[in-house]
Design a protein around this motif. Structure first.
Motif, mmCIF file in Angstrom:
data_model
loop_
_atom_site.group_PDB
_atom_site.id
_atom_site.type_symbol
_atom_site.label_atom_id
_atom_site.label_comp_id
_atom_site.label_asym_id
_atom_site.label_seq_id
_atom_site.Cartn_x
_atom_site.Cartn_y
_atom_site.Cartn_z
ATOM 1 N N MET A 63 -18.126 -27.472 -2.753
ATOM 2 C CA MET A 63 -17.579 -27.469 -4.120
ATOM 3 C C MET A 63 -18.356 -26.440 -4.931
ATOM 4 O O MET A 63 -19.563 -26.261 -4.727
ATOM 5 N N SER A 64 -17.680 -25.816 -5.854
ATOM 6 C CA SER A 64 -18.343 -24.808 -6.687
ATOM 7 C C SER A 64 -19.318 -25.467 -7.662
ATOM 8 O O SER A 64 -19.004 -26.509 -8.238
ATOM 9 N N PRO A 65 -20.460 -24.837 -7.889
ATOM 10 C CA PRO A 65 -21.398 -25.369 -8.897
ATOM 11 C C PRO A 65 -20.891 -25.202 -10.328
ATOM 12 O O PRO A 65 -21.458 -25.770 -11.254
ATOM 13 N N VAL A 66 -19.803 -24.467 -10.503
ATOM 14 C CA VAL A 66 -19.347 -24.146 -11.863
ATOM 15 C C VAL A 66 -18.825 -25.382 -12.608
ATOM 16 O O VAL A 66 -18.713 -25.370 -13.821
ATOM 17 N N PHE A 67 -18.538 -26.459 -11.856
ATOM 18 C CA PHE A 67 -18.054 -27.670 -12.529
ATOM 19 C C PHE A 67 -19.098 -28.260 -13.472
ATOM 20 O O PHE A 67 -18.776 -29.046 -14.356
ATOM 21 N N ASP A 68 -20.351 -27.870 -13.302
ATOM 22 C CA ASP A 68 -21.393 -28.336 -14.221
ATOM 23 C C ASP A 68 -21.210 -27.785 -15.627
ATOM 24 O O ASP A 68 -21.830 -28.287 -16.564
ATOM 25 N N ASP A 86 -19.637 -17.589 -8.411
ATOM 26 C CA ASP A 86 -20.447 -17.481 -7.196
ATOM 27 C C ASP A 86 -21.037 -18.823 -6.768
ATOM 28 O O ASP A 86 -21.259 -19.698 -7.576
ATOM 29 N N GLY A 87 -21.334 -18.903 -5.478
ATOM 30 C CA GLY A 87 -22.115 -20.019 -4.958
ATOM 31 C C GLY A 87 -21.266 -21.182 -4.477
ATOM 32 O O GLY A 87 -20.082 -21.285 -4.775
ATOM 33 N N ASP A 88 -21.906 -22.046 -3.730
ATOM 34 C CA ASP A 88 -21.244 -23.239 -3.227
ATOM 35 C C ASP A 88 -22.303 -24.316 -3.074
ATOM 36 O O ASP A 88 -23.471 -24.011 -2.831
ATOM 37 N N LEU A 89 -21.906 -25.552 -3.258
ATOM 38 C CA LEU A 89 -22.848 -26.638 -2.984
ATOM 39 C C LEU A 89 -22.133 -27.709 -2.178
ATOM 40 O O LEU A 89 -20.920 -27.657 -1.981
ATOM 41 N N ARG A 90 -22.914 -28.659 -1.692
ATOM 42 C CA ARG A 90 -22.390 -29.654 -0.773
ATOM 43 C C ARG A 90 -22.356 -31.022 -1.428
ATOM 44 O O ARG A 90 -23.363 -31.481 -1.974
ATOM 45 N N ALA A 110 -16.322 -43.112 -1.987
ATOM 46 C CA ALA A 110 -17.790 -43.064 -1.859
ATOM 47 C C ALA A 110 -18.335 -42.013 -2.816
ATOM 48 O O ALA A 110 -17.979 -40.835 -2.708
ATOM 49 N N PRO A 111 -19.181 -42.417 -3.776
ATOM 50 C CA PRO A 111 -19.752 -41.437 -4.711
ATOM 51 C C PRO A 111 -20.665 -40.467 -3.964
ATOM 52 O O PRO A 111 -21.170 -40.800 -2.893
ATOM 53 N N VAL A 112 -20.855 -39.288 -4.545
ATOM 54 C CA VAL A 112 -21.592 -38.248 -3.813
ATOM 55 C C VAL A 112 -22.869 -37.817 -4.545
ATOM 56 O O VAL A 112 -22.979 -37.917 -5.766
ATOM 57 N N ASP A 113 -23.796 -37.332 -3.741
ATOM 58 C CA ASP A 113 -24.923 -36.549 -4.250
ATOM 59 C C ASP A 113 -24.638 -35.101 -3.923
ATOM 60 O O ASP A 113 -23.956 -34.793 -2.943
ATOM 61 N N ARG A 114 -25.190 -34.215 -4.757
ATOM 62 C CA ARG A 114 -24.891 -32.800 -4.561
ATOM 63 C C ARG A 114 -26.153 -32.041 -4.135
ATOM 64 O O ARG A 114 -27.211 -32.182 -4.752
ATOM 65 N N TYR A 115 -26.007 -31.288 -3.067
ATOM 66 C CA TYR A 115 -27.115 -30.531 -2.487
ATOM 67 C C TYR A 115 -26.744 -29.055 -2.376
ATOM 68 O O TYR A 115 -25.559 -28.704 -2.313
ATOM 69 N N SER A 116 -27.775 -28.222 -2.293
ATOM 70 C CA SER A 116 -27.527 -26.810 -2.013
ATOM 71 C C SER A 116 -27.136 -26.671 -0.537
ATOM 72 O O SER A 116 -27.305 -27.604 0.254
ATOM 73 N N GLN A 117 -26.658 -25.485 -0.177
ATOM 74 C CA GLN A 117 -26.328 -25.265 1.230
ATOM 75 C C GLN A 117 -27.570 -25.364 2.110
ATOM 76 O O GLN A 117 -27.480 -25.654 3.294
ATOM 77 N N ALA A 118 -28.744 -25.130 1.512
ATOM 78 C CA ALA A 118 -29.986 -25.255 2.276
ATOM 79 C C ALA A 118 -30.429 -26.707 2.419
ATOM 80 O O ALA A 118 -31.392 -26.999 3.122
ATOM 81 N N GLY A 119 -29.707 -27.627 1.751
ATOM 82 C CA GLY A 119 -30.057 -29.040 1.881
ATOM 83 C C GLY A 119 -31.017 -29.533 0.822
ATOM 84 O O GLY A 119 -31.538 -30.649 0.913
ATOM 85 N N ASP A 120 -31.246 -28.742 -0.212
ATOM 86 C CA ASP A 120 -32.118 -29.193 -1.308
ATOM 87 C C ASP A 120 -31.284 -29.894 -2.367
ATOM 88 O O ASP A 120 -30.125 -29.538 -2.581
#
Ligand code: GLU
Ligand code: MG
Length: 462
Positions: A63-68, A86-90, A110-120
């Motif tokens: 999902m794009s981080p732009v939703f923030d 730009d960018g993508d997160l998980r 199921a609610p989600v947590d959002r992580y970077s592609q690197a898993g942070d």
């Protein structure tokens, strides 16, 4: 640190998800709704077919981080750190909250947590922020019990106008008779989903209802708030009805609150009872309450984040428009609930009335915990409690008692947050910047717009 945890847990999570997916498929579930709440307070989703659940648990869903920095009309602003294509997160589903949706046959949630592609952990993941603050409190020996009351006005579907779904009086038996099947289906669905409902009742405004659930940990309570609203909406849809959770459904009328209840315990002992202070407050509960009271103007930018919030948050509407506290006082922003004789130890809690359901509940709990910890760190003391309606006091009397009117516009609340180091430090620059950018853009969008048009524009988005 989080990144390591995600990578090391990921295979195990995928295996658990595989098992869960098998059970869901056998039960006729075809898809999983993956929701999160954006900074403006709108719940956004992705979905995956049940067969992809394990992959989502292992790798997340893009999902794009732009939703923030999305606004309530789906336009996009930008902050210093967030914005652009730009960018993508998980999005990683929390399998502990995987729930089959009773009013949406064939779907689970199921609610989600959002992580970077690197898993942070993503710095604007507001569910992650709430969890981090819960962990910070736990490190200081403190645990929270929390709940969010849900109020909604039930309209007829098929129109953007608000056409009340029932006609009976406030708190009236007639309303429930008119909507008996709807209310039954709602209770049945929540029960099937394992949500512990405490009460459902007709409220004050036209066709308004309220539902309260049992208190639990803050992230769980925020999840509950999402699930309860998803269910209220889905059941309503099946009955040709449409709920509005907006702070102001019709300008000038009583609105929908999202009152937060919280208590704090040390070594399982509720700090809101059995102490030497007023109404049995311990010194720590007094400091916690005073911490929230002190930061209320800034907290409003989080808990009353909509331009419509300020149509609701007016005196003498039981919305808590004054920064003060009182025992069972429904016009104080902070209402101390002590519970009946004999059950204080489990029941005593603080109700924060000035917040509404446009708030991102995760961000709100994270910020409230930050305020509590800040009040405790300073050992703050409470001023005397109020009784009666502060609106009846003269400006001189208000000043004498130290009672402030809370911010009356979203701009003012954003300004207070901008100048609030304890909340800014807890949230970090990236999250604070996104929140302020969205608040200022929402305020700008509605500048010069008449109240009734503000209410109409935001009636159905939260
Ligand atoms: N509807 C009111 C509000 O805007 C609250 C009524 C109540 O005290 O439950 O918060
Ligand atoms: Mg109520």
């Amino acid at each position: 640190m989080f990144g390591d945890r995600m990578r090391s847990d990921a295979d195990e999570l995928a295996a658990r998800a595989e098992d869960a997916a098998g059970r869901l498929r056998d039960a006729g579930v075809h898809g999983i709704v993956l929701p999160y709440v954006d900074t403006a307070g709108v719940t956004r989703i992705k979905t995956v077919p049940t067969a992809r659940l394990a992959r989502a648990a292992r790798w997340g869903v893009g999902m794009s981080p732009v939703f923030d920095v999305f606004l309530t009309d789906d336009s996009i602003t930008a902050s210093e750190h967030v914005g652009g294509p730009d960018g993508d997160l998980r999005l990683v589903p929390d399998l502990d909250r995987l729930t089959t949706l009773a009013a949406q046959p064939g779907w689970a949630w199921a609610p989600v947590d959002r992580y970077s592609q690197a898993g942070d952990p993503w710095p604007t993941c507001q569910r992650g922020f709430a969890r981090a603050m819960v962990e910070r409190a736990a490190a200081a020996g403190l645990t929270f019990k929390t709940a969010i009351e849900v109020e909604w006005a039930l309209g007829r579907a098929g129109t953007d106008e608000f056409v009340p779904a029932c006609t009976g009086p406030a708190y009236g038996a007639t309303r429930l008779i008119e909507l008996s099947d709807y209310a039954r289906d709602l209770l049945a669905a929540l029960d099937a989903q394992g949500v512990e409902v405490e009460q459902l009742h007709p409220e004050y405004a036209d066709a308004q209802f309220e539902l309260s659930v049992a208190a639990r940990d803050p992230v769980g309570a925020a999840d509950d708030s999402l699930l309860v609203r998803q269910t209220i909406r889905a059941v309503a849809h099946r009955h040709g009805l449409r709920p509005s959770f907006a702070p102001s459904v019709l300008a000038g009328r009583v609105g929908n609150g999202g009152h937060v209840h919280l208590s704090v315990a040390r070594e399982r002992r509720n700090l809101f009872s059995g102490g030497p202070g007023p109404y049995g407050l311990t010194d720590e509960a007094q400091a916690a309450t005073a911490g929230i009271l002190e930061l209320l103007p800034a907290l409003l930018a989080i808990g009353a984040p909509s331009v419509a919030s300020y149509l609701r948050l007016v005196p003498s509407h039981w919305a808590g428009a004054y920064a003060c506290w009182g025992h069972e006082t429904r016009e104080a922003a902070l209402r101390l609930v002590t519970g009946d004789a004999g059950e204080q130890e489990s029941a005593a809690n603080l109700e924060v009335k000035c917040f509404d359901l446009a708030a991102n509940p995760y961000l709100l709990f994270g910020a409230l915990i930050a305020a509590v910890l800040d009040g405790m760190r300073q050992g703050l003391r409470l001023p005397p409690p109020v009784t009666g309606d502060p609106a009846a006091l003269s400006p001189g009397e208000l000043a004498e008692r130290g009672i402030r009117r809370l911010p009356t516009t979203l701009d003012d609340a954003a300004q207070a947050l901008s100048g609030c180091p304890p909340l800014r430090d807890a949230m970090g620059d990236v999250l604070t910047g996104a929140v302020l950018a969205v608040r200022r853009a929402e305020a700008q969008r509605f500048r010069e717009v008449p109240d009734e048009d503000v209410a109409a524009a935001l009636r159905w988005v939260y």
